[in-house]
Design a protein around this motif. Structure first.
Motif, PDB file in Angstrom:
ATOM      1  N   LEU A  23       0.822  -1.203   0.000  1.00 44.23           N
ATOM      2  CA  LEU A  23       0.000   0.000   0.000  1.00 44.23           C
ATOM      3  C   LEU A  23       0.861   1.261   0.000  1.00 44.23           C
ATOM      4  O   LEU A  23       0.600   2.201  -0.733  1.00 44.23           O
ATOM      5  CB  LEU A  23      -0.916   0.018   1.224  1.00 44.23           C
ATOM      6  N   HIS A  24       1.883   1.285   0.878  1.00 41.61           N
ATOM      7  CA  HIS A  24       2.794   2.429   1.006  1.00 41.61           C
ATOM      8  C   HIS A  24       4.072   1.921   1.662  1.00 41.61           C
ATOM      9  O   HIS A  24       4.021   1.108   2.580  1.00 41.61           O
ATOM     10  CB  HIS A  24       2.151   3.525   1.864  1.00 41.61           C
ATOM     11  N   PRO A  25       5.253   2.423   1.234  1.00 38.75           N
ATOM     12  CA  PRO A  25       6.524   1.937   1.790  1.00 38.75           C
ATOM     13  C   PRO A  25       6.670   2.131   3.302  1.00 38.75           C
ATOM     14  O   PRO A  25       7.411   1.395   3.943  1.00 38.75           O
ATOM     15  CB  PRO A  25       7.584   2.752   1.048  1.00 38.75           C
ATOM     16  N   LEU A  26       5.968   3.087   3.899  1.00 42.30           N
ATOM     17  CA  LEU A  26       6.067   3.313   5.347  1.00 42.30           C
ATOM     18  C   LEU A  26       5.232   2.338   6.172  1.00 42.30           C
ATOM     19  O   LEU A  26       5.369   2.266   7.380  1.00 42.30           O
ATOM     20  CB  LEU A  26       5.636   4.744   5.683  1.00 42.30           C
ATOM     21  N   LEU A  27       4.367   1.579   5.527  1.00 41.48           N
ATOM     22  CA  LEU A  27       3.486   0.649   6.231  1.00 41.48           C
ATOM     23  C   LEU A  27       4.158  -0.719   6.376  1.00 41.48           C
ATOM     24  O   LEU A  27       3.718  -1.716   5.826  1.00 41.48           O
ATOM     25  CB  LEU A  27       2.147   0.524   5.498  1.00 41.48           C
ATOM     26  N   THR A  28       5.203  -0.743   7.160  1.00 47.91           N
ATOM     27  CA  THR A  28       5.956  -1.974   7.383  1.00 47.91           C
ATOM     28  C   THR A  28       5.550  -2.602   8.717  1.00 47.91           C
ATOM     29  O   THR A  28       4.957  -1.936   9.574  1.00 47.91           O
ATOM     30  CB  THR A  28       7.466  -1.697   7.388  1.00 47.91           C
ATOM     31  N   LYS A  29       5.874  -3.854   8.881  1.00 50.60           N
ATOM     32  CA  LYS A  29       5.559  -4.583  10.112  1.00 50.60           C
ATOM     33  C   LYS A  29       6.193  -3.874  11.311  1.00 50.60           C
ATOM     34  O   LYS A  29       7.363  -3.522  11.292  1.00 50.60           O
ATOM     35  CB  LYS A  29       6.081  -6.014  10.012  1.00 50.60           C
ATOM     36  N   GLY A  30       5.385  -3.619  12.339  1.00 48.55           N
ATOM     37  CA  GLY A  30       5.871  -2.981  13.553  1.00 48.55           C
ATOM     38  C   GLY A  30       5.817  -1.462  13.533  1.00 48.55           C
ATOM     39  O   GLY A  30       6.044  -0.827  14.555  1.00 48.55           O
ATOM     40  N   SER A  31       5.505  -0.864  12.382  1.00 47.44           N
ATOM     41  CA  SER A  31       5.436   0.597  12.325  1.00 47.44           C
ATOM     42  C   SER A  31       4.162   1.086  13.009  1.00 47.44           C
ATOM     43  O   SER A  31       3.154   0.394  13.064  1.00 47.44           O
ATOM     44  CB  SER A  31       5.505   1.091  10.882  1.00 47.44           C
ATOM     45  N   ILE A  32       4.230   2.300  13.557  1.00 48.13           N
ATOM     46  CA  ILE A  32       3.113   2.879  14.291  1.00 48.13           C
ATOM     47  C   ILE A  32       2.671   4.153  13.580  1.00 48.13           C
ATOM     48  O   ILE A  32       3.491   4.988  13.215  1.00 48.13           O
ATOM     49  CB  ILE A  32       3.520   3.181  15.748  1.00 48.13           C
ATOM     50  N   HIS A  33       1.363   4.290  13.401  1.00 47.50           N
ATOM     51  CA  HIS A  33       0.792   5.425  12.674  1.00 47.50           C
ATOM     52  C   HIS A  33      -0.431   5.950  13.412  1.00 47.50           C
ATOM     53  O   HIS A  33      -1.107   5.199  14.115  1.00 47.50           O
ATOM     54  CB  HIS A  33       0.385   5.003  11.257  1.00 47.50           C
ATOM     55  N   GLU A  34      -0.721   7.253  13.220  1.00 49.79           N
ATOM     56  CA  GLU A  34      -1.927   7.831  13.804  1.00 49.79           C
ATOM     57  C   GLU A  34      -3.163   7.331  13.063  1.00 49.79           C
ATOM     58  O   GLU A  34      -3.179   7.276  11.844  1.00 49.79           O
ATOM     59  CB  GLU A  34      -1.883   9.357  13.731  1.00 49.79           C
ATOM     60  N   LEU A  35      -4.161   6.977  13.823  1.00 52.90           N
ATOM     61  CA  LEU A  35      -5.417   6.481  13.270  1.00 52.90           C
ATOM     62  C   LEU A  35      -6.289   7.669  12.885  1.00 52.90           C
ATOM     63  O   LEU A  35      -6.563   8.543  13.701  1.00 52.90           O
ATOM     64  CB  LEU A  35      -6.135   5.608  14.294  1.00 52.90           C
ATOM     65  N   TYR A  36      -6.708   7.718  11.634  1.00 53.00           N
ATOM     66  CA  TYR A  36      -7.579   8.786  11.164  1.00 53.00           C
ATOM     67  C   TYR A  36      -9.044   8.424  11.403  1.00 53.00           C
ATOM     68  O   TYR A  36      -9.814   9.221  11.906  1.00 53.00           O
ATOM     69  CB  TYR A  36      -7.335   9.050   9.674  1.00 53.00           C
ATOM     70  N   GLU A  40     -15.431  -0.781   9.466  1.00 56.14           N
ATOM     71  CA  GLU A  40     -15.797  -2.130   9.900  1.00 56.14           C
ATOM     72  C   GLU A  40     -14.641  -3.112   9.774  1.00 56.14           C
ATOM     73  O   GLU A  40     -14.376  -3.894  10.685  1.00 56.14           O
ATOM     74  CB  GLU A  40     -16.989  -2.624   9.084  1.00 56.14           C
ATOM     75  N   ASN A  41     -13.928  -3.096   8.646  1.00 58.29           N
ATOM     76  CA  ASN A  41     -12.844  -4.053   8.406  1.00 58.29           C
ATOM     77  C   ASN A  41     -11.468  -3.422   8.272  1.00 58.29           C
ATOM     78  O   ASN A  41     -10.497  -4.137   8.078  1.00 58.29           O
ATOM     79  CB  ASN A  41     -13.127  -4.854   7.127  1.00 58.29           C
ATOM     80  N   ASN A  42     -11.390  -2.088   8.333  1.00 57.02           N
ATOM     81  CA  ASN A  42     -10.134  -1.400   8.080  1.00 57.02           C
ATOM     82  C   ASN A  42      -9.875  -0.301   9.102  1.00 57.02           C
ATOM     83  O   ASN A  42     -10.797   0.245   9.684  1.00 57.02           O
ATOM     84  CB  ASN A  42     -10.148  -0.726   6.693  1.00 57.02           C
ATOM     85  N   TYR A  43      -8.595   0.011   9.272  1.00 57.59           N
ATOM     86  CA  TYR A  43      -8.167   1.216   9.961  1.00 57.59           C
ATOM     87  C   TYR A  43      -7.735   2.191   8.873  1.00 57.59           C
ATOM     88  O   TYR A  43      -6.964   1.829   7.987  1.00 57.59           O
ATOM     89  CB  TYR A  43      -6.975   0.953  10.877  1.00 57.59           C
ATOM     90  N   ILE A  44      -8.205   3.419   8.907  1.00 56.15           N
ATOM     91  CA  ILE A  44      -7.856   4.407   7.905  1.00 56.15           C
ATOM     92  C   ILE A  44      -6.713   5.260   8.445  1.00 56.15           C
ATOM     93  O   ILE A  44      -6.822   5.855   9.517  1.00 56.15           O
ATOM     94  CB  ILE A  44      -9.073   5.292   7.536  1.00 56.15           C
ATOM     95  N   ILE A  45      -5.623   5.312   7.684  1.00 53.49           N
ATOM     96  CA  ILE A  45      -4.414   6.047   8.045  1.00 53.49           C
ATOM     97  C   ILE A  45      -4.159   7.077   6.955  1.00 53.49           C
ATOM     98  O   ILE A  45      -4.313   6.788   5.776  1.00 53.49           O
ATOM     99  CB  ILE A  45      -3.218   5.078   8.158  1.00 53.49           C
ATOM    100  N   PHE A  46      -3.740   8.276   7.347  1.00 49.38           N
ATOM    101  CA  PHE A  46      -3.471   9.363   6.398  1.00 49.38           C
ATOM    102  C   PHE A  46      -1.967   9.590   6.334  1.00 49.38           C
ATOM    103  O   PHE A  46      -1.348   9.991   7.313  1.00 49.38           O
ATOM    104  CB  PHE A  46      -4.194  10.629   6.877  1.00 49.38           C
ATOM    105  N   ILE A  47      -1.359   9.298   5.171  1.00 51.11           N
ATOM    106  CA  ILE A  47       0.082   9.469   4.967  1.00 51.11           C
ATOM    107  C   ILE A  47       0.298  10.195   3.643  1.00 51.11           C
ATOM    108  O   ILE A  47      -0.257   9.782   2.619  1.00 51.11           O
ATOM    109  CB  ILE A  47       0.824   8.117   4.908  1.00 51.11           C
ATOM    110  N   ASP A  48       1.104  11.248   3.662  1.00 49.86           N
ATOM    111  CA  ASP A  48       1.463  11.983   2.439  1.00 49.86           C
ATOM    112  C   ASP A  48       0.235  12.394   1.628  1.00 49.86           C
ATOM    113  O   ASP A  48       0.176  12.201   0.412  1.00 49.86           O
ATOM    114  CB  ASP A  48       2.412  11.161   1.561  1.00 49.86           C
ATOM    115  N   ASN A  49      -0.770  12.950   2.298  1.00 52.03           N
ATOM    116  CA  ASN A  49      -1.995  13.444   1.663  1.00 52.03           C
ATOM    117  C   ASN A  49      -2.814  12.360   0.950  1.00 52.03           C
ATOM    118  O   ASN A  49      -3.563  12.662   0.029  1.00 52.03           O
ATOM    119  CB  ASN A  49      -1.687  14.580   0.693  1.00 52.03           C
TER     120      ASN A  49
END
Length: 62
Positions: A23-36, A40-49
């Motif tokens: 999906l995006h190079p920053l979405l690697t195993k163990g990485s932590i991101h702010e939840l937007y 129901e089945n997904n977490y939506i994350i906002f990276i690089d617009n």
């Protein structure tokens, strides 16, 4: 503010259990991101617009 104290301005975070770098190079195993947003089945994350939605089974809330 005390260490570890949560304010109303803190956004929940998501830690990826699986590699989602397709999906995006920053979405690697163990990485932590702010939840937007949580769906129901997904977490939506906002990276690089751009919004990305790794599956809930591939991530966990921190």
């Amino acid at each position: 503010m005390l260490e570890g104290q949560i304010s109303i301005f803190d956004k929940p975070k998501v830690e990826l259990k699986d590699d989602c770098s397709k999906l995006h190079p920053l979405l690697t195993k163990g990485s932590i991101h702010e939840l937007y947003m949580e769906k129901e089945n997904n977490y939506i994350i906002f990276i690089d617009n751009v919004f990305y939605g790794p599956l809930k089974k591939s991530a966990r809330k921190c």
